[in-house]
Structures are given as C-alpha cells and as structure tokens.
Design an enzyme around this catalytic site. Structure first.
Site, PDB file in Angstrom:
ATOM      1  N   SER A  95       0.830  -1.203   0.000  1.00 26.08           N
ATOM      2  CA  SER A  95       0.000   0.000   0.000  1.00 26.08           C
ATOM      3  C   SER A  95       0.869   1.259   0.000  1.00 26.08           C
ATOM      4  O   SER A  95       1.646   1.470  -0.935  1.00 26.08           O
ATOM      5  CB  SER A  95      -0.959  -0.064   1.184  1.00 26.08           C
ATOM      6  OG  SER A  95      -2.001   0.861   1.050  1.00 26.08           O
ATOM      7  N   ASP A 224      -9.793  -5.261  -4.371  1.00 27.09           N
ATOM      8  CA  ASP A 224      -9.236  -4.284  -3.433  1.00 27.09           C
ATOM      9  C   ASP A 224     -10.195  -3.101  -3.310  1.00 27.09           C
ATOM     10  O   ASP A 224     -10.458  -2.407  -4.287  1.00 27.09           O
ATOM     11  CB  ASP A 224      -7.873  -3.817  -3.948  1.00 27.09           C
ATOM     12  CG  ASP A 224      -7.079  -3.031  -2.925  1.00 27.09           C
ATOM     13  OD1 ASP A 224      -7.694  -2.265  -2.151  1.00 27.09           O
ATOM     14  OD2 ASP A 224      -5.840  -3.168  -2.912  1.00 27.09           O
ATOM     15  N   HIS A 252      -7.514  -5.819  -0.152  1.00 25.40           N
ATOM     16  CA  HIS A 252      -6.344  -4.960   0.028  1.00 25.40           C
ATOM     17  C   HIS A 252      -5.342  -5.578   0.995  1.00 25.40           C
ATOM     18  O   HIS A 252      -4.131  -5.566   0.750  1.00 25.40           O
ATOM     19  CB  HIS A 252      -6.797  -3.591   0.556  1.00 25.40           C
ATOM     20  CG  HIS A 252      -5.689  -2.597   0.641  1.00 25.40           C
ATOM     21  ND1 HIS A 252      -5.054  -2.090  -0.468  1.00 25.40           N
ATOM     22  CD2 HIS A 252      -5.088  -2.005   1.722  1.00 25.40           C
ATOM     23  CE1 HIS A 252      -4.121  -1.226  -0.101  1.00 25.40           C
ATOM     24  NE2 HIS A 252      -4.113  -1.166   1.218  1.00 25.40           N
TER      25      HIS A 252
END
Length: 272
Positions: A95, A224, A252
C-alpha cells in the site's frame, strides 16, 4: 528496541533478524512493522535476513510533527539502509509502503536494491486530476482525513472491514486480525496518520517507476476496496522490467489473509 536517529532527530524503530540476503519490508498506512509478521517469519525460515521498520509517526517510531510526507519517508529508509550497510537488498512494500519502496529505490537505491515487490500499492498516483482522470476524487480522502483526525478510535475499528474484504458475501470477520489492525493503528500519531493521507493519495510516482531498471513484481487483488485494482496495470506498464500478478477476489490486506499465496509468489520471483 533497535532504533536509529535520523538527521532531524526522529527515532526510527526497526527489526533485524537472521542472516543472508536482506529483505526489507515497508508497511502500509496507518500500521507498523508488525503487519509483516506472516512474511517476516516465512522468509526468515527460508534463510533470508529480514528487516522491517515502523515509519515515522507509526508504531514505535518517534512521533515527529514534521516530515510526514513521501520524500522524508524515503530519506528515512535511506538512512536506515546506510546504517545497516544493506546491499543486494530486496524491498517489499504494501500500500503506502509500495510507494515508499518505489521512491526510495528510484532516488537512493542504486547499488543497494536488487529487486522490488509492491503489493496493493498506491503507485503511480491515487488522486483524480487532469493527468489521472480515473483516480479517486478528493472527497474520498477528505472522508478518511475526517475519520482519522477527529474520530480515530472508532474509525480505525471499522476500517479493517473493507480492508480485508469482510463485507463481501460469505466472508467472516477474523476478530484477532481486526483487533491487531486497530492496535497497530492506535500506537501511532494521529497527526502523522492525518498528514500521511496526503502522502499516499497525492504523491506521484510516475517518473520513479519509469526510472527503475531493476526487476519489480506488482501484486494486486482484484477486489481491493482501498486502492483500486486499476492502479496495478498502470504501474506495471511504466516499469522497464515489471511483472504483474493479479488475484481475483483478493482484498487490500491480502498479505495477511492470503499470506500463503502471496509468500509463494514473492519467493518464486526472488529466486529467479
């Protein structure tokens, strides 16, 4: 605790286990190095030296009032890797940490980074603007800012639901993982988390991605709900030596909930 003090006086906490080729892990917002438990243990057992830090303002690192931006995040990593004299290192980021890996590798990694892996990453840029018309509108990030800055305890308690895809039919909340996410988030600085939203949403990594010659593996879940899947093919297309693996239905937070699959694919890439 192992820490280094970077040039502005902020202490950066890190873990450094094992011997062998170093793998450096970069966590996502608003978490800590603890989010890499499943990877740290796996790759340690495979004979690698595994290193993970808490980003400034996160986890056990210092809660500085300045420097909560991508340039400083990357500079902090440069100081850490220099202090540990890391060479031929593999850098893995999730991320926000994916953006941190790409910025660090492009600006500081020459001669030190051999490969990179970015997972559910914010690259090349998340926010909608003229250059990125299919990005997310500013209002999305303003909502995250409002929840983080002024209702953080409850907002962070609820955030793992979409983060791990537990709002999908047939999925069951894993309470331990949910509470661990909340624990990690609440360890950090509310100011750093608030300012970090701009860092992960508005930083543009286009030129960084274009500049890299090293092999880069791009992993992204197709379900996601935090960083849209369309980020991944855009990032991979900008790389000179990129490879994309996508996962139907993965959320995610797939390094935690789908660790077995993710770890296997990373190991295969590293060994090539």
């Amino acid at each position: 605790m192992s820490t280094i003090t970077v040039k502005d006086g902020t202490e950066i906490y890190y873990k450094d286990w094992g011997k062998g080729q170093p793998i450096v892990f970069h966590h996502g917002w608003p978490l800590s190095s603890d989010d890499w438990d499943a990877q740290m243990m796996f790759f340690l057992k495979q004979g690698y030296r595994v290193i993970a830090h808490d980003r400034r303002g996160h986890g056990r690192s210092g809660q500085s009032s300045e420097g909560n931006n991508m340039e400083t995040y990357a500079a902090d990593i440069a100081e850490l890797t220099t202090a540990l004299d890391l060479k031929d290192a593999i850098h893995i980021g999730h991320s926000t940490g994916g953006g941190e890996v790409i910025r660090y590798a492009a600006k500081y990694g020459k001669g030190r980074v051999s490969k990179a892996i970015i997972i559910s990453a914010v690259t090349p840029i998340m926010i909608k603007n003229e250059a990125n018309p299919d990005g997310l509108p500013l209002s999305v990030f303003d909502e995250i800012r409002e929840g983080t800055g002024f209702n953080r305890a409850q907002y962070f308690y609820d955030f793992p639901i979409p983060f791990y895809g537990w709002n999908r039919e047939g999925k069951t909340i894993q309470e331990g993982i949910k509470h661990n996410w909340w624990r990690q988030g609440m360890m950090g600085s509310v100011l750093a988390h608030y300012e970090g939203i701009k860092a992960f949403s508005e930083s543009d990594f286009t030129e960084d991605l274009k500049s890299l010659d090293i092999p880069v593996l791009v992993l992204h879940g197709e379900d996601d709900q935090i960083v849209p899947y369309n980020q991944a093919p855009k990032a991979a297309a900008l790389l000179k030596n990129g490879k994309l693996i996508s996962y139907p239905g993965f959320p995610h937070g797939m390094p935690t909930t789908e660790a077995e699959t993710i770890n296997k694919d990373i190991l295969e890439f590293i060994k090539k």
